[in-house]
Scaffold this motif. Sequence first.
Motif, PDB file in Angstrom:
ATOM      1  N   LEU A  12       1.098   4.339  -2.759  1.00  0.00           N
ATOM      2  CA  LEU A  12       0.903   5.743  -2.392  1.00  0.00           C
ATOM      3  C   LEU A  12       2.111   6.581  -2.814  1.00  0.00           C
ATOM      4  N   THR A  51       0.827  -1.203   0.000  1.00  0.00           N
ATOM      5  CA  THR A  51       0.000   0.000   0.000  1.00  0.00           C
ATOM      6  C   THR A  51       0.863   1.255   0.000  1.00  0.00           C
ATOM      7  N   SER A  52       1.860   1.297   0.871  1.00  0.00           N
ATOM      8  CA  SER A  52       2.705   2.495   0.960  1.00  0.00           C
ATOM      9  C   SER A  52       3.458   2.739  -0.344  1.00  0.00           C
ATOM     10  N   ASP A  67       2.004   9.751  -5.309  1.00  0.00           N
ATOM     11  CA  ASP A  67       2.666  11.029  -5.030  1.00  0.00           C
ATOM     12  C   ASP A  67       3.608  11.425  -6.164  1.00  0.00           C
ATOM     13  N   GLU A  93      -7.562   3.900   4.874  1.00  0.00           N
ATOM     14  CA  GLU A  93      -7.986   5.283   5.111  1.00  0.00           C
ATOM     15  C   GLU A  93      -7.000   6.281   4.505  1.00  0.00           C
ATOM     16  N   GLU A  94      -5.703   5.991   4.634  1.00  0.00           N
ATOM     17  CA  GLU A  94      -4.686   6.862   4.030  1.00  0.00           C
ATOM     18  C   GLU A  94      -4.858   6.911   2.507  1.00  0.00           C
ATOM     19  N   ALA A  95      -5.129   5.758   1.903  1.00  0.00           N
ATOM     20  CA  ALA A  95      -5.340   5.714   0.453  1.00  0.00           C
ATOM     21  C   ALA A  95      -6.603   6.470   0.064  1.00  0.00           C
ATOM     22  N   ASP A 153      -7.939   8.943   1.694  1.00  0.00           N
ATOM     23  CA  ASP A 153      -7.686  10.378   1.874  1.00  0.00           C
ATOM     24  C   ASP A 153      -6.989  10.961   0.643  1.00  0.00           C
ATOM     25  N   LEU A 154      -5.990  10.236   0.143  1.00  0.00           N
ATOM     26  CA  LEU A 154      -5.289  10.712  -1.053  1.00  0.00           C
ATOM     27  C   LEU A 154      -6.232  10.711  -2.253  1.00  0.00           C
ATOM     28  N   GLU A 161      -6.107   1.401   8.638  1.00  0.00           N
ATOM     29  CA  GLU A 161      -5.284   2.610   8.616  1.00  0.00           C
ATOM     30  C   GLU A 161      -4.726   2.881   7.214  1.00  0.00           C
ATOM     31  N   ASP A 162      -4.186   1.840   6.566  1.00  0.00           N
ATOM     32  CA  ASP A 162      -3.663   1.995   5.209  1.00  0.00           C
ATOM     33  C   ASP A 162      -4.776   2.353   4.224  1.00  0.00           C
TER      34      ASP A 162
END
Length: 182
Positions: free
Chosen positions: A131, A127-128, A135, A164-166, A168-169, A161-162
Amino acid sequence: WEGMVARLAVLERRIEEGADRSPETLDRAVDLSRQFLELAGKDEAPSFEDLSDRWDWQIDEWMACLPSHLVHAGMPEEAIALAREWANTLDTRALYFHLVDALSRTGRGAHLDRVLTEDVARLNLRTSDSLDVADAWLRLGEREKALEWAREAALRAGNAEDREEAWDLESEVLKELGRTDE
């Protein structure tokens, strides 16, 4: 070993301090790194960890950055080839993270697209990582591609958590695209 690591350390200082990032110096660093990796594969060779501890320097991590230095020196094709060559020897994630970052920061979207298309199986993205790619596309002003990668990150997310971060982006990019209804 000591002499080879000492020569690599000198090149590393010249390159990292910005004193000499010429193609010739980078070529020397790549050639010496290739020799180093060839010898490192032998049974009697010390491990990267042993050498790094002795020299107080993460040699393999620095070598993973060499392709990005090639990109910044205007040699993206050589950088891509080197990352592919070393993908089975060095940390693949580090190699490609630095490469993707350098390609986006130097405005080389076509090269980035090619790497992501041709090397996606080798990348084993988390996931990171997805992201980070989103970016990179944002830095290049490619909102639609950033949106694709943000959505990909949400699909890869292994925890809330991952995810939600995705999301959000993804929301941020949709707002930038004027597509808040999505």
